[in-house]
Enzyme design. Structure first.
Site, short mmCIF file in Angstrom:
data_model
loop_
_atom_site.label_atom_id
_atom_site.label_comp_id
_atom_site.label_asym_id
_atom_site.label_seq_id
_atom_site.Cartn_x
_atom_site.Cartn_y
_atom_site.Cartn_z
N ARG A 258 23.04 14.67 32.79
CA ARG A 258 21.61 14.36 32.94
C ARG A 258 20.78 15.64 32.89
O ARG A 258 21.15 16.62 33.53
CB ARG A 258 21.34 13.68 34.30
CG ARG A 258 21.92 12.33 34.43
CD ARG A 258 21.32 11.53 35.55
NE ARG A 258 20.90 12.23 36.75
CZ ARG A 258 20.24 11.67 37.74
NH1 ARG A 258 19.91 10.40 37.67
NH2 ARG A 258 19.90 12.34 38.81
N ASP B 51 24.82 14.92 45.19
CA ASP B 51 25.34 15.12 43.83
C ASP B 51 26.87 15.02 43.88
O ASP B 51 27.54 15.91 44.42
CB ASP B 51 24.90 16.49 43.30
CG ASP B 51 25.25 16.64 41.83
OD1 ASP B 51 26.43 16.46 41.47
OD2 ASP B 51 24.34 16.91 41.03
N ASP C 173 28.90 17.93 42.27
CA ASP C 173 28.83 19.17 43.05
C ASP C 173 29.67 19.06 44.31
O ASP C 173 30.36 20.01 44.70
CB ASP C 173 27.37 19.47 43.43
CG ASP C 173 26.60 20.11 42.28
OD1 ASP C 173 27.24 20.55 41.31
OD2 ASP C 173 25.37 20.16 42.37
C1 PRP Z 1 25.85 12.08 37.40
C2 PRP Z 1 26.84 10.96 37.61
C3 PRP Z 1 26.54 10.04 36.45
C4 PRP Z 1 25.05 10.22 36.28
C5 PRP Z 1 24.36 9.01 36.84
O1 PRP Z 1 26.30 12.98 36.48
O2 PRP Z 1 28.17 11.39 37.64
O3 PRP Z 1 27.23 10.40 35.27
O4 PRP Z 1 24.68 11.41 37.00
O5 PRP Z 1 22.99 9.09 36.65
P1 PRP Z 1 22.18 8.07 35.75
O6 PRP Z 1 22.63 6.69 36.12
O7 PRP Z 1 20.75 8.33 36.15
O8 PRP Z 1 22.42 8.39 34.30
P2 PRP Z 1 25.58 14.38 36.17
O9 PRP Z 1 24.64 14.23 35.02
O10 PRP Z 1 24.99 14.90 37.44
O11 PRP Z 1 26.74 15.30 35.63
P3 PRP Z 1 28.08 15.82 36.33
O12 PRP Z 1 29.01 14.65 36.46
O13 PRP Z 1 28.58 16.81 35.34
O14 PRP Z 1 27.73 16.44 37.66
N1 URA Z 2 24.09 11.79 40.15
C1 URA Z 2 24.59 12.09 41.37
O1 URA Z 2 25.58 12.82 41.48
N2 URA Z 2 23.96 11.59 42.46
C2 URA Z 2 22.87 10.80 42.37
O2 URA Z 2 22.35 10.37 43.41
C3 URA Z 2 22.38 10.49 41.09
C4 URA Z 2 23.02 10.99 40.00
#
Ligand code: PRP
Ligand code: URA
Length: 206
Positions: free
Chosen positions: A101, A196, A199
């Protein structure tokens, strides 16, 4: 179609996953536990093959799962859900989708797509957070492009906004979640959520 687990063991994991004091090693262990419990529910209707096996005392009726499943973790946070899927499912292969995202717009960008042919197999999408639904809906587009049908989406926390997006764009997909939360904040994070997930899983929160 949303299924929110009512199992007390799932609720117990959620209490600890949400707790901001939970450190990454315990967070990873809890993520594995909660996905194992959700998997039990998400695979309850898999077809079984009926046969017999020989025990040391004679023949016994036996049921085996012949249905091939393709687990699709969404990088990176979905990786935290993959281990138990590989341990518990008898016939499983893995395809990967990388989605990230944008921090400002919350729009998901695809950076990796490596799916095997999915025709005749059950795709199991693994992404812990269903927030705006942008990542999940995009991942299901890619799964369908690869021939996937009967997709199940296993997440840890879902927001009503994201559930609505999946229901509108992919009404046949069943979503299995540990919790359905109140909604999103102005940065499109789930509230109360657990922060997150990526993270907290990988200890990159700073
Ligand atoms: C997070 C999570 C989903 C997404 C959900 O990933 O793991 O993939 O956000 O959000 P949405 O429904 O609004 O699309 P992120 O983009 O933070 O990446 P990461 O897994 O690499 O931390
Ligand atoms: N991705 C995350 O990891 N947490 C949230 O709350 C939304 C998107």
């Amino acid at each position: 179609m949303l299924h929110v687990s009512k199992h007390p063991l799932v609720a117990d994991c959620m209490a600890k996953l949400r707790d901001k004091r939970t450190e990454p090693d315990e967070f990873r262990s809890l993520a594995r536990k909660v996905i194992s419990l959700l998997l039990y529910e998400a695979t309850a209707d898999l077809a079984v093959h009926r046969g017999t096996v020989e025990t040391p005392l004679g023949p016994a009726e036996a049921e085996t799962v012949e249905q091939e499943i393709v687990a699709v973790p969404v990088l990176r946070a979905g990786l935290g859900l993959l281990g138990p899927v590989l341990e518990l499912l008898p016939k499983v292969s893995v395809g990967y989708i990388g989605l990230e995202r944008d921090e400002d717009t919350a729009v998901a960008r695809i950076y990796y797509n490596k799916l095997p042919p999915l025709t005749g197999k059950v795709p199991l999408l693994l992404d812990p957070m269903l927030a705006t639904g942008g990542s999940g809906a995009r991942a299901i587009d890619l799964i369908k492009d690869a021939g996937g049908t009967d997709c199940r989406f296993v997440c840890v926390v879902a927001a009503p906004e994201g559930v609505r997006v999946i229901e509108e764009r992919h009404p046949e997909v069943r979503i299995f979640a540990a919790a359905l939360d109140a909604g999103l904040n102005d940065r499109a994070y789930i509230v109360p959520g657990l922060g997150d997930f990526g993270d907290r899983l990988f200890g990159t929160g700073g």
